[in-house]
Design a protein around this motif. Structure first.
Motif, PDB file in Angstrom:
ATOM      1  N   LEU A 279       0.825  -1.203   0.000  1.00  0.00           N
ATOM      2  CA  LEU A 279       0.000   0.000   0.000  1.00  0.00           C
ATOM      3  C   LEU A 279       0.860   1.255   0.000  1.00  0.00           C
ATOM      4  N   THR A 280       1.963   1.219   0.752  1.00  0.00           N
ATOM      5  CA  THR A 280       2.843   2.382   0.829  1.00  0.00           C
ATOM      6  C   THR A 280       3.493   2.671  -0.518  1.00  0.00           C
ATOM      7  N   GLU A 281       3.938   1.615  -1.209  1.00  0.00           N
ATOM      8  CA  GLU A 281       4.521   1.811  -2.535  1.00  0.00           C
ATOM      9  C   GLU A 281       3.472   2.306  -3.533  1.00  0.00           C
ATOM     10  N   TRP A 282       2.255   1.749  -3.453  1.00  0.00           N
ATOM     11  CA  TRP A 282       1.168   2.180  -4.335  1.00  0.00           C
ATOM     12  C   TRP A 282       0.834   3.655  -4.095  1.00  0.00           C
ATOM     13  N   ALA A 283       0.751   4.039  -2.813  1.00  0.00           N
ATOM     14  CA  ALA A 283       0.455   5.438  -2.486  1.00  0.00           C
ATOM     15  C   ALA A 283       1.591   6.351  -2.917  1.00  0.00           C
ATOM     16  N   GLY A 284       2.844   5.869  -2.799  1.00  0.00           N
ATOM     17  CA  GLY A 284       3.986   6.680  -3.185  1.00  0.00           C
ATOM     18  C   GLY A 284       3.981   7.013  -4.666  1.00  0.00           C
ATOM     19  N   ARG A 285       3.530   6.069  -5.485  1.00  0.00           N
ATOM     20  CA  ARG A 285       3.459   6.333  -6.924  1.00  0.00           C
ATOM     21  C   ARG A 285       2.403   7.376  -7.253  1.00  0.00           C
ATOM     22  N   ARG A 286       1.532   7.656  -6.299  1.00  0.00           N
ATOM     23  CA  ARG A 286       0.478   8.657  -6.501  1.00  0.00           C
ATOM     24  C   ARG A 286       0.725   9.905  -5.671  1.00  0.00           C
ATOM     25  N   VAL A 288       1.589  10.241  -2.450  1.00  0.00           N
ATOM     26  CA  VAL A 288       1.276  10.223  -1.022  1.00  0.00           C
ATOM     27  C   VAL A 288       2.501   9.737  -0.260  1.00  0.00           C
ATOM     28  N   PRO A 290       4.852   8.229   2.777  1.00  0.00           N
ATOM     29  CA  PRO A 290       4.595   7.123   3.716  1.00  0.00           C
ATOM     30  C   PRO A 290       4.061   7.570   5.069  1.00  0.00           C
ATOM     31  N   ASP A 292       1.998   9.935   5.733  1.00  0.00           N
ATOM     32  CA  ASP A 292       0.543  10.141   5.656  1.00  0.00           C
ATOM     33  C   ASP A 292      -0.196   8.807   5.719  1.00  0.00           C
ATOM     34  N   VAL A 293       0.351   7.790   5.059  1.00  0.00           N
ATOM     35  CA  VAL A 293      -0.226   6.447   5.145  1.00  0.00           C
ATOM     36  C   VAL A 293      -0.207   5.966   6.592  1.00  0.00           C
TER      37      VAL A 293
END
Length: 428
Positions: A279-286, A288, A290, A292-293
């Motif tokens: 999830l952190t890698e997915w959010a980082g590509r968008r 966001v 880490p 904030d996650v």
């Protein structure tokens, strides 16, 4: 070019997995197993030694205290001598501590043995972090650290139903004898299969007290711990002992049911850790970050604890599993810190973080037992629901300020950026 970089060019990804990740991950597996095994062994230990809640908390939390004390020396040793040499010595020490525990006949002897185990296992996670960080790209750290935490979850899960099954063939003393032998074998495995550093690789300079203080003074480090360190303390301190006692004392589940729920909870760590990394890698590509996650996850973690404080009886089983599933979000702080620090400080940064977490876990685990001791236990050594509600309520109040502060800072950031843009526009 560093020794790690030279090796990484000659080894395939599969070879790195078997020769670097897996040996050190096994050490973390054993560390998690021994950290949480008292959650299942608590009835046996209470019966054998007639322990109070305060004594049980102190006995179990001795692991965290010694674990914390050894962090800075081990961090310095890791940066100076490398994980391979350090882990061989430490795993042999952990094996000796397990044998001491197996042969202890008094409360004091078991506390000392538990502390020796903590000393020996104090470098498992950060040795793995130090080794892995030198072999993979920085952007892969969150997911790989997630896999490492998942292995720890497997170790914690092994401390539940598998341990209860093992007790059908041996007692807790025999169990610790086997665990001591396993610790020694893992130490030898790390020594034998982990690639040696290149002969031409320069030895890290001798660290100073100033270099340790520089870690704590780093703004990114301090911002991370202000949000995450207290929830991490609570996660480690509670899931390793008191969650099982809460299920027994308040929910009135049998020992078998408690072991099963603890198994589900610890198994949830495996899936939670992997999911957090992905999830952190997915959010980082968008776009966001880490942290904030992590803030969202910690908010959910607090909601689970509020459910326990409110004594939500229909959700006892769900709350016990969700506590560990959601609590795995706290493990992401290692990856956040590793990405924010220079490579020469990764060992010390991990140990500085561990120092805070495990001192806090010791205080949480021991202090929780002291709070329960404000009430009288019944003939079955069980404490009333109000005792647990009070203890968990105190923990929620300790964690809440960090989340509120992060949200406040997060809200101020856009306003400050907008003000700066307006000033620059006026100057132009």
């Amino acid at each position: 070019m560093t020794g790690c970089a030279q090796h990484s060019q000659r080894l395939s990804g599969l070879a790195v997995f078997f020769s670097v990740f897996l040996p050190f991950a096994l050490g973390h597996y054993l560390s998690s197993l021994l950290r949480t095994v008292n959650a299942v062994l608590a009835p046996n230990l209470v019966q054998s030694l007639s322990l109070s809640s305060g004594q049980l908390g102190l006995l179990t939390s001795a692991f965290f205290f010694s674990f914390a004390l050894v962090q800075l020396p081990v961090g310095i040793a890791l940066d100076r001598y490398g994980p391979r040499k350090v882990q061989l010595v430490l795993m042999l020490l952990a094996g000796a501590g397990a044998l001491m525990f197996a042969h202890g006949d008094s409360f004091a002897e078991l506390v000392l043995a538990r502390a020796v185990i903590g000393f020996g296992l104090g470098g498992c996670f950060m040795s793995a972090v130090k080794s892995i960080s030198g072999w993979i790209a920085p952007e892969r750290l969150p997911s790989v650290h997630g896999y490492l935490i998942a292995v720890g979850g497997l170790g914690a899960a092994s401390a539940t139903l598998p341990v209860r099954l093992a007790l059908q063939f041996t007692d807790w003393r025999g169990l610790f004898t086997m665990l001591g032998a396993l610790a020694a074998c893992i130490g030898l495995l790390i020594w034998l299969v982990t690639p040696r550093p290149a002969a031409s690789a320069p030895k890290a300079p001798a660290p100073t007290v100033q270099s340790i203080l520089d870690v704590y003074r780093d703004p990114a480090f301090r911002k991370t711990i202000s949000l995450m360190v207290v929830p991490h303390m609570v996660f480690f301190g509670i899931q390793g002992l008191w969650m099982g006692r809460w299920l027994s004392d308040v929910a009135h589940f049998s020992d078998a049911a408690v072991a099963y729920l603890l198994y589900l909870s610890m198994a949830a760590v495996i899936f939670g850790a992997i999911a957090v990394g992905m999830l952190t890698e997915w959010a980082g590509r968008r776009g966001v970050v880490p942290l904030d996650v992590a803030a969202v996850g910690i908010g959910l973690f607090l909601l689970v604890q509020v459910g326990i404080v409110l004594n939500f009886k229909p959700g006892f089983q769900t709350l016990s599993v969700m506590f560990t599933l959601v609590g795995t979000i706290t493990g992401i702080e290692y990856a956040i810190v590793a990405r924010s620090m220079p490579p020469s400080l990764t060992g010390r940064a991990a140990t500085c973080l561990n120092l805070l977490i495990f001192i806090g876990a010791f205080l949480v685990q021991a202090g929780f037992g002291q709070v329960l001791g404000w009430w009288n236990a019944n003939v079955l050594h069980q404490y009333p629901a109000m005792a647990y509600q009070t203890a968990f309520g105190i923990l929620v109040l300790l964690q809440l300020p960090g989340l509120v502060l992060y949200v406040w800072r997060r809200g101020r950031a856009p306003a400050a950026a907008g003000m700066q843009e307006r000033r620059e526009g006026a100057v132009a």
